[in-house]
Scaffold this motif. Sequence first.
Motif, PDB file in Angstrom:
ATOM      1  N   ASP A   1       0.797  -1.228   0.000  1.00 52.07           N
ATOM      2  CA  ASP A   1       0.000   0.000   0.000  1.00 52.07           C
ATOM      3  C   ASP A   1       0.829   1.277   0.000  1.00 52.07           C
ATOM      4  OD1 ASP A   1       0.974  -0.339   2.546  1.00 52.07           O
ATOM      5  OD2 ASP A   1      -0.858   0.285   3.545  1.00 52.07           O
TER       6      ASP A   1
ATOM      7  N   PRO B   1      -3.781  11.772  -9.690  1.00 49.91           N
ATOM      8  CA  PRO B   1      -2.928  10.611  -9.369  1.00 49.91           C
ATOM      9  C   PRO B   1      -2.465   9.826 -10.595  1.00 49.91           C
ATOM     10  CG  PRO B   1      -4.864  10.661  -7.962  1.00 49.91           C
ATOM     11  CD  PRO B   1      -5.052  11.724  -8.997  1.00 49.91           C
TER      12      PRO B   1
ATOM     13  N   LEU C   1      -0.031   8.645  -2.589  1.00 50.05           N
ATOM     14  CA  LEU C   1      -0.965   9.379  -3.444  1.00 50.05           C
ATOM     15  C   LEU C   1      -2.123   9.971  -2.637  1.00 50.05           C
ATOM     16  CD1 LEU C   1      -1.048   7.125  -6.625  1.00 50.05           C
ATOM     17  CD2 LEU C   1       0.249   9.234  -6.237  1.00 50.05           C
ATOM     18  N   ASP C   2      -2.596   9.253  -1.631  1.00 49.10           N
ATOM     19  CA  ASP C   2      -3.670   9.770  -0.776  1.00 49.10           C
ATOM     20  C   ASP C   2      -3.224  11.039  -0.052  1.00 49.10           C
ATOM     21  OD1 ASP C   2      -5.312   7.683  -1.556  1.00 49.10           O
ATOM     22  OD2 ASP C   2      -5.035   6.529   0.299  1.00 49.10           O
ATOM     23  N   VAL C   3      -1.998  11.033   0.469  1.00 50.82           N
ATOM     24  CA  VAL C   3      -1.478  12.205   1.181  1.00 50.82           C
ATOM     25  C   VAL C   3      -1.297  13.374   0.210  1.00 50.82           C
ATOM     26  CG1 VAL C   3       0.497  13.142   2.458  1.00 50.82           C
ATOM     27  CG2 VAL C   3      -0.385  10.865   3.011  1.00 50.82           C
TER      28      VAL C   3
ATOM     29  N   CYS D   1      -2.862  13.935  -2.600  1.00 50.09           N
ATOM     30  CA  CYS D   1      -4.190  14.431  -2.987  1.00 50.09           C
ATOM     31  C   CYS D   1      -4.825  15.264  -1.883  1.00 50.09           C
ATOM     32  CB  CYS D   1      -5.109  13.269  -3.362  1.00 50.09           C
ATOM     33  SG  CYS D   1      -4.718  12.544  -4.960  1.00 50.09           S
ATOM     34  N   ALA D   2      -4.606  14.901  -0.639  1.00 53.55           N
ATOM     35  CA  ALA D   2      -5.169  15.653   0.486  1.00 53.55           C
ATOM     36  C   ALA D   2      -4.541  17.042   0.579  1.00 53.55           C
ATOM     37  CB  ALA D   2      -4.952  14.886   1.786  1.00 53.55           C
ATOM     38  N   HIS D   3      -3.291  17.165   0.194  1.00 56.29           N
ATOM     39  CA  HIS D   3      -2.584  18.449   0.285  1.00 56.29           C
ATOM     40  C   HIS D   3      -2.589  19.230  -1.019  1.00 56.29           C
ATOM     41  CE1 HIS D   3      -0.858  18.316   4.346  1.00 56.29           C
ATOM     42  NE2 HIS D   3      -1.102  17.022   4.205  1.00 56.29           N
TER      43      HIS D   3
ATOM     44  N   THR E   1       3.379   9.141   7.785  1.00 61.24           N
ATOM     45  CA  THR E   1       2.833   7.841   7.393  1.00 61.24           C
ATOM     46  C   THR E   1       3.688   6.695   7.911  1.00 61.24           C
ATOM     47  OG1 THR E   1       4.060   7.709   5.300  1.00 61.24           O
ATOM     48  CG2 THR E   1       1.889   8.808   5.237  1.00 61.24           C
TER      49      THR E   1
ATOM     50  N   GLN F   1      -0.244   3.879  -2.860  1.00 59.34           N
ATOM     51  CA  GLN F   1      -1.573   4.422  -2.591  1.00 59.34           C
ATOM     52  C   GLN F   1      -1.553   5.361  -1.388  1.00 59.34           C
ATOM     53  OE1 GLN F   1      -4.280   3.982  -4.682  1.00 59.34           O
ATOM     54  NE2 GLN F   1      -4.939   5.731  -3.465  1.00 59.34           N
ATOM     55  N   THR F   2      -0.802   5.015  -0.368  1.00 56.75           N
ATOM     56  CA  THR F   2      -0.677   5.881   0.807  1.00 56.75           C
ATOM     57  C   THR F   2      -0.079   7.225   0.410  1.00 56.75           C
ATOM     58  OG1 THR F   2      -0.411   3.986   2.285  1.00 56.75           O
ATOM     59  CG2 THR F   2       0.386   6.112   3.088  1.00 56.75           C
TER      60      THR F   2
END
Length: 99
Positions: free
Chosen positions: A36, A54, A42-44, A46-48, A92, A39-40
């Motif tokens: 993961d 992505p 990319l999630d961070v 995208c949040a910032h 993370t 994905q982890t």
Amino acid sequence: MQVNITDLGATAEEQPKIEFPCEQYPVKIIGDHGDDYVQTVLDVVCAHAPEFDPATADQQLSSNGRFCSVRVRITAHSEEHLSGLNEALRQTGKVRMVL
């Protein structure tokens, strides 16, 4: 003969500065490869950087497959924005280096 650095025209004040907002600001995130990890990351990101897509991210495994680098380009809004992204990525526990 002693040479003074200022004689060479190099001063700390002349270092290149980023003008914000800076579109297509490159960020390289390196960490331990795992199921993961990407994905982890990319999630961070995208949040910032909500405008980040992505699908534009590049990833590359190290020659032995232990590490993975993810390269993204975001719109950097300020030094604080970049610092916050860096801190969130490091929190993370999966990221070793952000360049």
